[in-house]
Design a protein around this motif. Structure first.
Motif, PDB file in Angstrom:
ATOM      1  N   VAL A 155      45.997  65.690  76.700  1.00 52.08           N
ATOM      2  CA  VAL A 155      45.120  66.855  76.644  1.00 52.08           C
ATOM      3  C   VAL A 155      45.337  67.623  75.339  1.00 52.08           C
ATOM      4  O   VAL A 155      44.375  68.069  74.699  1.00 52.08           O
ATOM      5  N   PHE A 156      46.593  67.744  74.934  1.00 45.80           N
ATOM      6  CA  PHE A 156      46.878  68.427  73.667  1.00 45.80           C
ATOM      7  C   PHE A 156      46.223  67.707  72.494  1.00 45.80           C
ATOM      8  O   PHE A 156      45.730  68.339  71.555  1.00 45.80           O
ATOM      9  N   LEU A 157      46.189  66.390  72.540  1.00 49.24           N
ATOM     10  CA  LEU A 157      45.585  65.600  71.466  1.00 49.24           C
ATOM     11  C   LEU A 157      44.097  65.909  71.302  1.00 49.24           C
ATOM     12  O   LEU A 157      43.544  65.774  70.204  1.00 49.24           O
ATOM     13  N   LEU A 158      43.447  66.324  72.368  1.00 45.52           N
ATOM     14  CA  LEU A 158      42.024  66.658  72.294  1.00 45.52           C
ATOM     15  C   LEU A 158      41.751  67.858  71.391  1.00 45.52           C
ATOM     16  O   LEU A 158      40.640  68.007  70.877  1.00 45.52           O
ATOM     17  N   PHE A 159      42.745  68.696  71.165  1.00 44.98           N
ATOM     18  CA  PHE A 159      42.553  69.907  70.363  1.00 44.98           C
ATOM     19  C   PHE A 159      42.704  69.657  68.872  1.00 44.98           C
ATOM     20  O   PHE A 159      42.298  70.499  68.071  1.00 44.98           O
ATOM     21  N   TRP A 160      43.280  68.557  68.481  1.00 49.13           N
ATOM     22  CA  TRP A 160      43.526  68.320  67.059  1.00 49.13           C
ATOM     23  C   TRP A 160      42.276  68.436  66.193  1.00 49.13           C
ATOM     24  O   TRP A 160      42.305  69.087  65.145  1.00 49.13           O
ATOM     25  N   PRO A 161      41.150  67.823  66.565  1.00 50.22           N
ATOM     26  CA  PRO A 161      39.968  67.918  65.699  1.00 50.22           C
ATOM     27  C   PRO A 161      39.388  69.321  65.586  1.00 50.22           C
ATOM     28  O   PRO A 161      38.567  69.575  64.703  1.00 50.22           O
ATOM     29  N   LEU A 162      39.797  70.223  66.457  1.00 51.11           N
ATOM     30  CA  LEU A 162      39.227  71.567  66.442  1.00 51.11           C
ATOM     31  C   LEU A 162      39.855  72.461  65.377  1.00 51.11           C
ATOM     32  O   LEU A 162      39.311  73.519  65.061  1.00 51.11           O
ATOM     33  N   PHE A 163      40.972  72.046  64.837  1.00 57.12           N
ATOM     34  CA  PHE A 163      41.614  72.844  63.792  1.00 57.12           C
ATOM     35  C   PHE A 163      40.911  72.615  62.452  1.00 57.12           C
ATOM     36  O   PHE A 163      40.208  71.624  62.249  1.00 57.12           O
ATOM     37  N   SER A 164      41.134  73.540  61.547  1.00 56.62           N
ATOM     38  CA  SER A 164      40.528  73.435  60.225  1.00 56.62           C
ATOM     39  C   SER A 164      41.279  72.416  59.384  1.00 56.62           C
ATOM     40  O   SER A 164      42.292  71.846  59.814  1.00 56.62           O
ATOM     41  N   SER A 165      40.805  72.209  58.170  1.00 57.24           N
ATOM     42  CA  SER A 165      41.455  71.271  57.254  1.00 57.24           C
ATOM     43  C   SER A 165      42.478  71.963  56.351  1.00 57.24           C
ATOM     44  O   SER A 165      42.947  71.372  55.381  1.00 57.24           O
ATOM     45  N   ALA A 166      42.820  73.188  56.669  1.00 56.72           N
ATOM     46  CA  ALA A 166      43.797  73.926  55.867  1.00 56.72           C
ATOM     47  C   ALA A 166      45.172  73.265  55.949  1.00 56.72           C
ATOM     48  O   ALA A 166      45.498  72.593  56.934  1.00 56.72           O
ATOM     49  N   ASN A 167      45.973  73.471  54.934  1.00 52.24           N
ATOM     50  CA  ASN A 167      47.293  72.854  54.879  1.00 52.24           C
ATOM     51  C   ASN A 167      48.215  73.344  55.990  1.00 52.24           C
ATOM     52  O   ASN A 167      49.125  72.637  56.410  1.00 52.24           O
ATOM     53  N   TYR A 168      47.983  74.559  56.443  1.00 50.88           N
ATOM     54  CA  TYR A 168      48.845  75.124  57.475  1.00 50.88           C
ATOM     55  C   TYR A 168      48.399  74.737  58.883  1.00 50.88           C
ATOM     56  O   TYR A 168      49.132  75.000  59.851  1.00 50.88           O
ATOM     57  N   ALA A 169      47.240  74.114  59.032  1.00 51.48           N
ATOM     58  CA  ALA A 169      46.688  73.823  60.351  1.00 51.48           C
ATOM     59  C   ALA A 169      47.607  72.963  61.224  1.00 51.48           C
ATOM     60  O   ALA A 169      47.811  73.281  62.400  1.00 51.48           O
ATOM     61  N   PRO A 170      48.178  71.859  60.703  1.00 49.51           N
ATOM     62  CA  PRO A 170      49.049  71.062  61.577  1.00 49.51           C
ATOM     63  C   PRO A 170      50.272  71.818  62.068  1.00 49.51           C
ATOM     64  O   PRO A 170      50.770  71.548  63.175  1.00 49.51           O
TER      65      PRO A 170
ATOM     66  N   ALA B  15      49.084  73.950  64.859  1.00 50.52           N
ATOM     67  CA  ALA B  15      48.839  73.083  66.014  1.00 50.52           C
ATOM     68  C   ALA B  15      50.141  72.681  66.689  1.00 50.52           C
ATOM     69  O   ALA B  15      50.202  72.524  67.919  1.00 50.52           O
ATOM     70  N   ALA B  16      51.189  72.504  65.905  1.00 56.69           N
ATOM     71  CA  ALA B  16      52.480  72.063  66.444  1.00 56.69           C
ATOM     72  C   ALA B  16      53.220  73.164  67.189  1.00 56.69           C
ATOM     73  O   ALA B  16      54.257  72.900  67.805  1.00 56.69           O
TER      74      ALA B  16
END
Length: 280
Positions: free
Chosen positions: A92-107, A110-111
């Motif tokens: 379920v958490f993996l489903l949210f990954w594409p919703l973040f922006s492409s900013a360098n701080y996004a991952p 997300a973590a």
């Protein structure tokens, strides 16, 4: 001269009519946008990513609370309840990954969700925090010390997959899907239908190992397609074949006695990462 002008005017074709409905009033044709751009605009801000991270954390926490209540009420046996948590939370958490922006701080934002849960496993495993329902829902024998092994490795794996590999690397998909879907279903199928044991490990069954390879493989393909809808990855036969190799390798290592001695929450993602770096 007059007759020549009259003749010329009569013989000349009429000027073309202006097609108001067709040209002037026609709306501009929209270009087909990249799905990732459509989902996340270029004006994405830090506040937006913080919001997505908060929602992802809330959903993960809600799932854990839900299975805590199931454990309190005895809806499922402890082992089945633990594996349902194992399967659902990471996927379920993996489903949210594409919703973040492409900013360098996004991952890193997300973590936060898996990192916070990993820290909580440490605090509970050392006895600093108390949550008996949580212990019962995610441990094998109801001992809070178990949180320092499997549940801690689980959270740490997803945290590292998020902030190190992230969503443009198919290795991250293979790693999470084999850990969550593959390993989780293997235990459920093995306990219910695993009468035929492996010759090299009497604690593992053929049906459990085969189920792990197949479920991990098909879950990886499903998430590859999901990520491709956002333009984050490209579907190809080479990647699909790589997923198959990773899933079979992870299932084989999980079937070895060393996985029981160490912890399959450690050996499965480690194998998926090492093999995935070569074939994906």
């Amino acid at each position: 001269m007059l007759s020549h002008l009259v003749y010329h005017s009569l013989s000349s074709p009429p000027p073309p009519r202006r097609k108001f409905a067709g040209n002037c009033l026609r709306l501009p044709r929209l270009r087909r946008m990249n799905p990732s751009v459509a989902a996340i605009s270029p004006e994405t801000t830090l506040l937006y990513d913080v919001g997505v991270s908060a929602v992802a954390s809330s959903v993960a926490l809600g799932l854990l609370r839900f299975f805590e209540e199931l454990a309190k009420r005895g809806v499922f046996e402890q082992k089945l309840n633990r594996k349902l948590v194992h399967i659902s939370v990471g996927l379920v958490f993996l489903l949210f990954w594409p919703l973040f922006s492409s900013a360098n701080y996004a991952p890193f934002l997300a973590a936060l969700a898996p990192a916070m849960n990993t820290i909580r496993m440490l605090l509970m495993g050392f006895g600093i925090l108390k949550n008996e329902a949580m212990v019962q829902s995610i441990t094998r024998f109801g001992n809070y010390r178990e949180l320092l092994k499997g549940p801690f490795y689980y959270g740490l794996t997803i945290t590292l997959a998020t902030c190190v590999l992230w969503r443009n690397n198919p290795v991250s998909i293979a790693l999470v899907c084999n850990l969550c879907a593959g390993d989780g279903v293997a235990d459920i199928m093995g306990r219910r239908f695993g009468s035929q044991k492996l010759f090299h490990n009497p604690n593992k069954s053929y049906i459990g190992t085969i189920s792990m390879a197949l479920v991990g493989f098909f879950a990886s393909i499903g998430y590859l397609h999901y990520f491709s809808l956002f333009g984050l990855m490209q579907e190809s036969w080479s990647v699909i074949l790589g997923f198959f190799v990773v899933s079979v390798s992870a299932a084989f290592v999980e079937s070895l006695p060393i996985s029981t001695d160490l912890d399959d929450n450690l050996t499965v993602p480690l194998t998926s990462f090492l093999v995935g770096c070569f074939v994906l």
